[in-house]
Design an enzyme around this catalytic site. Structure first.
Site, mmCIF file in Angstrom:
data_model
loop_
_atom_site.group_PDB
_atom_site.id
_atom_site.type_symbol
_atom_site.label_atom_id
_atom_site.label_comp_id
_atom_site.label_asym_id
_atom_site.label_seq_id
_atom_site.Cartn_x
_atom_site.Cartn_y
_atom_site.Cartn_z
ATOM 1 N N SER A 238 0.869 4.221 3.628
ATOM 2 C CA SER A 238 0.068 5.037 3.424
ATOM 3 C C SER A 238 -1.456 4.168 2.644
ATOM 4 O O SER A 238 -2.309 3.488 2.591
ATOM 5 C CB SER A 238 0.805 6.262 2.489
ATOM 6 O OG SER A 238 -0.274 7.174 2.848
ATOM 7 N N LYS A 263 1.624 3.831 8.541
ATOM 8 C CA LYS A 263 1.618 5.087 8.216
ATOM 9 C C LYS A 263 -0.171 5.559 7.718
ATOM 10 O O LYS A 263 0.028 5.145 6.782
ATOM 11 C CB LYS A 263 2.284 5.715 6.918
ATOM 12 C CG LYS A 263 2.039 7.409 7.242
ATOM 13 C CD LYS A 263 3.414 8.092 5.907
ATOM 14 C CE LYS A 263 3.281 9.549 5.632
ATOM 15 N NZ LYS A 263 1.704 9.795 5.082
#
Length: 325
Positions: A238, A263
């Site tokens: 992320s 992600k």
């Protein structure tokens, strides 16, 4: 209290929204109020995230916020101080030390409101100890606040370059608007070096084509210019990947380790009438080199730390992206 840049004057911050019965609402803060200072520190020309970081970093459970309710011309009305009590304190996610006499090692465990200010402090502290290069360790960092990753990227990148792009129908923090680059429907798909596809998406063929939106770098201070290596692994995800992609694609840092998790989706949570929730994917993050992060991850330059001489040679052959700004 949700804070955002004033759409008419990006140097000012305003209260975008308030939680019912929150400390700010009980203190009389209103939607549209200008946030002037936090614990006496003026927030003019600071980002909304930096202001929230000041609130989180304030010692003790209470924080003094100075606000202004403009009756007419912005910045003219009287200010007032309100004392807000926080429900919890964020934990400093940064650890640092000097290695080998001149290498500043910075370990970042997660991206929270204290990440950017404490990385900045670590850079200055390590410099004062003699650091002439830096190693940013994002291994096992699952992410957190994406805007924290954007702000940390700005510590190392000059103004005017792109930290990331977003693709989708929502505007994420720091996004400045559409670029000229079309994504999704109506173009021929092209596979990039990390395996991502652009020009065509899984959207329905009747869906309108969208544009990549840019998140530019902007800093009031000169960015760190020392050589930089980023360490990652398969559990770096992320915000870790957004930061890594920004530094790698802009030829600011070499990356060592194993491919990151992958992600890069932007998701929104909606509460339903029965108390349950619905999570919708509304977009995704794309690196400055137009590499799709989601399910692809970031591929490092080296499997192991090569030493700063070899890392600098790799950067010397790096080509900065020439895509849309």
């Amino acid at each position: 209290m949700n804070v955002a840049e004033d759409p008419d004057d990006s140097t000012r911050l305003r209260v975008l929204g308030l939680v019912l019965d929150s400390p700010a609402a009980k203190a009389g803060v209103k939607q549209g109020d200008e946030v002037v200072a936090v614990d006496g520190v003026e927030v003019r020309n600071k980002s909304a995230f930096q202001a929230v970081s000041l609130i989180q970093a304030s010692p003790g459970p209470d924080v003094k916020v100075t606000v202004r309710s403009d009756a007419g011309e912005p910045g003219v009305g009287p200010t007032r101080d309100v004392t807000l009590r926080r429900s919890s304190n964020a934990v400093n996610p940064v650890a640092s030390r000097l290695e080998g006499g001149n290498v500043g090692y910075i370990r970042l465990k997660e991206f929270n409101a204290l990440a950017e200010p404490n990385v900045a402090k670590a850079i200055e502290s390590l410099r004062s100890q003699g650091a002439t290069s830096f190693m940013l360790d994002l291994r096992d960092n699952p992410g957190g606040l994406v805007q924290a990753g954007v702000e940390i990227a700005r510590l190392f990148l000059p103004s005017g370059v792109n930290v990331a792009y977003t693709e989708g129908r929502v505007v994420a923090g720091g996004v400045k608007g559409d670029t000229d680059y079309n994504t999704t429907v109506g173009q021929t798909a092209a596979k990039n070096e990390n395996g991502g596809f652009f020009g065509k998406s899984s959207l329905d063929a009747n869906s309108p084509a969208t544009k990549l939106k840019s998140i530019p770098s902007a800093s009031a201070t000169a960015p760190a210019a020392e050589p930089l290596v980023v360490l990652v692994n398969g559990r770096s995800a992320s915000a870790s990947e957004i930061l890594t992609g920004a530094l790698k694609d802009n030829c600011r840092a070499t990356v060592a380790g194993s491919k990151t998790y992958g992600k890069g989706l932007i998701q929104s949570v909606y509460e339903l009438s029965d108390g349950s929730g619905l999570v919708l994917t509304v977009g995704k993050y794309v690196t400055p080199g137009l590499n799709d992060i989601d399910r692809q991850g970031i591929t490092p330059n080296f499997a192991m730390f090569p030493g700063f001489q070899k890392a600098q040679e790799e950067l010397g052959a790096c080509e900065r992206p020439s895509g849309p700004r």
